[in-house]
Design a protein around this motif. Sequence first.
Motif, mmCIF file in Angstrom:
data_model
loop_
_atom_site.group_PDB
_atom_site.id
_atom_site.type_symbol
_atom_site.label_atom_id
_atom_site.label_comp_id
_atom_site.label_asym_id
_atom_site.label_seq_id
_atom_site.Cartn_x
_atom_site.Cartn_y
_atom_site.Cartn_z
ATOM 1 N N VAL A 310 6.376 -9.536 4.272
ATOM 2 C CA VAL A 310 5.531 -10.392 3.441
ATOM 3 C C VAL A 310 4.250 -9.647 3.089
ATOM 4 O O VAL A 310 3.579 -9.090 3.966
ATOM 5 N N GLU A 311 3.935 -9.631 1.796
ATOM 6 C CA GLU A 311 2.725 -8.977 1.303
ATOM 7 C C GLU A 311 1.800 -10.011 0.669
ATOM 8 O O GLU A 311 2.246 -11.030 0.143
ATOM 9 N N ASP A 312 0.518 -9.729 0.718
ATOM 10 C CA ASP A 312 -0.499 -10.530 0.035
ATOM 11 C C ASP A 312 -1.156 -9.586 -0.974
ATOM 12 O O ASP A 312 -1.854 -8.650 -0.603
ATOM 13 N N ILE A 313 -0.900 -9.823 -2.253
ATOM 14 C CA ILE A 313 -1.296 -8.879 -3.296
ATOM 15 C C ILE A 313 -2.599 -9.312 -3.967
ATOM 16 O O ILE A 313 -2.730 -10.448 -4.423
ATOM 17 N N ALA A 314 -3.570 -8.407 -4.010
ATOM 18 C CA ALA A 314 -4.794 -8.608 -4.782
ATOM 19 C C ALA A 314 -4.774 -7.623 -5.946
ATOM 20 O O ALA A 314 -4.395 -6.463 -5.779
ATOM 21 N N LYS A 335 0.825 -8.551 4.792
ATOM 22 C CA LYS A 335 0.151 -7.287 4.525
ATOM 23 C C LYS A 335 -0.729 -7.384 3.284
ATOM 24 O O LYS A 335 -0.254 -7.694 2.192
ATOM 25 N N GLN A 336 -2.032 -7.077 3.430
ATOM 26 C CA GLN A 336 -2.952 -7.122 2.292
ATOM 27 C C GLN A 336 -2.878 -5.817 1.510
ATOM 28 O O GLN A 336 -3.126 -4.743 2.044
ATOM 29 N N VAL A 337 -2.507 -5.952 0.232
ATOM 30 C CA VAL A 337 -2.360 -4.800 -0.656
ATOM 31 C C VAL A 337 -3.268 -4.997 -1.863
ATOM 32 O O VAL A 337 -3.395 -6.122 -2.382
ATOM 33 N N LEU A 338 -3.899 -3.922 -2.308
ATOM 34 C CA LEU A 338 -4.735 -3.950 -3.507
ATOM 35 C C LEU A 338 -4.057 -3.116 -4.591
ATOM 36 O O LEU A 338 -3.764 -1.936 -4.386
ATOM 37 N N VAL A 339 -3.812 -3.735 -5.732
ATOM 38 C CA VAL A 339 -3.191 -3.031 -6.847
ATOM 39 C C VAL A 339 -4.274 -2.394 -7.693
ATOM 40 O O VAL A 339 -5.195 -3.064 -8.178
ATOM 41 N N VAL A 340 -4.176 -1.088 -7.893
ATOM 42 C CA VAL A 340 -5.093 -0.364 -8.784
ATOM 43 C C VAL A 340 -4.458 -0.216 -10.156
ATOM 44 O O VAL A 340 -5.077 -0.480 -11.185
ATOM 45 N N ALA A 341 -3.216 0.222 -10.169
ATOM 46 C CA ALA A 341 -2.460 0.367 -11.429
ATOM 47 C C ALA A 341 -0.985 0.280 -11.081
ATOM 48 O O ALA A 341 -0.553 0.752 -10.035
ATOM 49 N N ARG A 342 -0.205 -0.323 -11.957
ATOM 50 C CA ARG A 342 1.232 -0.425 -11.722
ATOM 51 C C ARG A 342 1.939 0.658 -12.532
ATOM 52 O O ARG A 342 1.554 0.972 -13.657
ATOM 53 N N GLU A 343 3.000 1.203 -11.929
ATOM 54 C CA GLU A 343 3.773 2.235 -12.614
ATOM 55 C C GLU A 343 4.462 1.656 -13.849
ATOM 56 O O GLU A 343 4.966 0.538 -13.819
#
Length: 343
Positions: A310-314, A335-343
Amino acid sequence: MAQVRNKQVILKDYVSGFPKESDMEIVESTITLKLPEASNEVLLKNLYLSCDPYMRILMAKPEGTPNPRTYTPGSPLVGYGVSKVLESGHTDYKEGDLVWGFTKWEEYSLVSSAQILFKIEHTDFPLSYYTGILGMPGVTAYAGLFEVGSPKKGENVFVSAASGAVGQLVGQFAKLTGCYVVGSAGTKEKVDLLKNKFGFDGGFNYKEEPDLDAALKRHFPEGIDIYFENVGGKTLDAVLLNMRVHGRIPVCGMISQYNLAQQEGVQNLAHLIYKRIRMQGFMFSDFYHLYPKFLEFVLPHIREEKIVYVEDIAEGLENGPAAVVGLFSGRNVGKQVLVVARE
């Protein structure tokens, strides 16, 4: 080549007490997307960044021998991330490679060739997984449980911070080994995840337990063989009363202590003697060499859906400060994840 903007998350000053969003700021610098002549560095475009509790330790003013990764006020935060190689002066990496490893909290990073970067070979999984289950937290859970904890079928395992990036995996790995597993977390939603999604045998909300010793005796009437330590403090004190003879305590983190000016004392350490308990701290960097072995173990289990994550996406660097601060109030689920840019 023209310079481009490079948005960054900067630490404004050393932090004491609980971190605040205002301890960080978003700034824009510029970067030339071309390596200097004869450089052996690697130019990265950052895609996903990992928010982890240990980052709080690196925000503190160094005392004594400083951690070499301690943050410098006025500079970007640093942590694990997933990146794409734009240009490389190192023979191990080429343009277009996807990698994970230590990088800066910014859109583009120039990293030393001495920095360990792991190539991403299995792209049939979400790239964000390489900040979690297929990255540092995954190896941490695997090595901490199997190399330090040495579980045996039928043993009793307790995991604190059990819905977090590492804890959710420790519990599932222990279940695959045939252990009885209980975890603690800070909300009803997270406890439900432990039991209904991750397959734990039980769980409890530590905030609703007036007596942690009684809660542990309720779930472990015969005692605990392995305690995977993520929080420290009062939880560790209660666990020591409930450990079995020759129990093991892999010490992964102590998140309850990171923001305290004076850390809590632990009263029951003498049980380490009476019960011949082995309590051992460890770090991911101790087990770099196990990464191929870890992938052999975990990839089939993910594909067969025997392990879930399980991820928690910001989204966006501008939400980075809130994502970091949220780790210490229990805001994130998984899991806390920070998206900078998506492929």
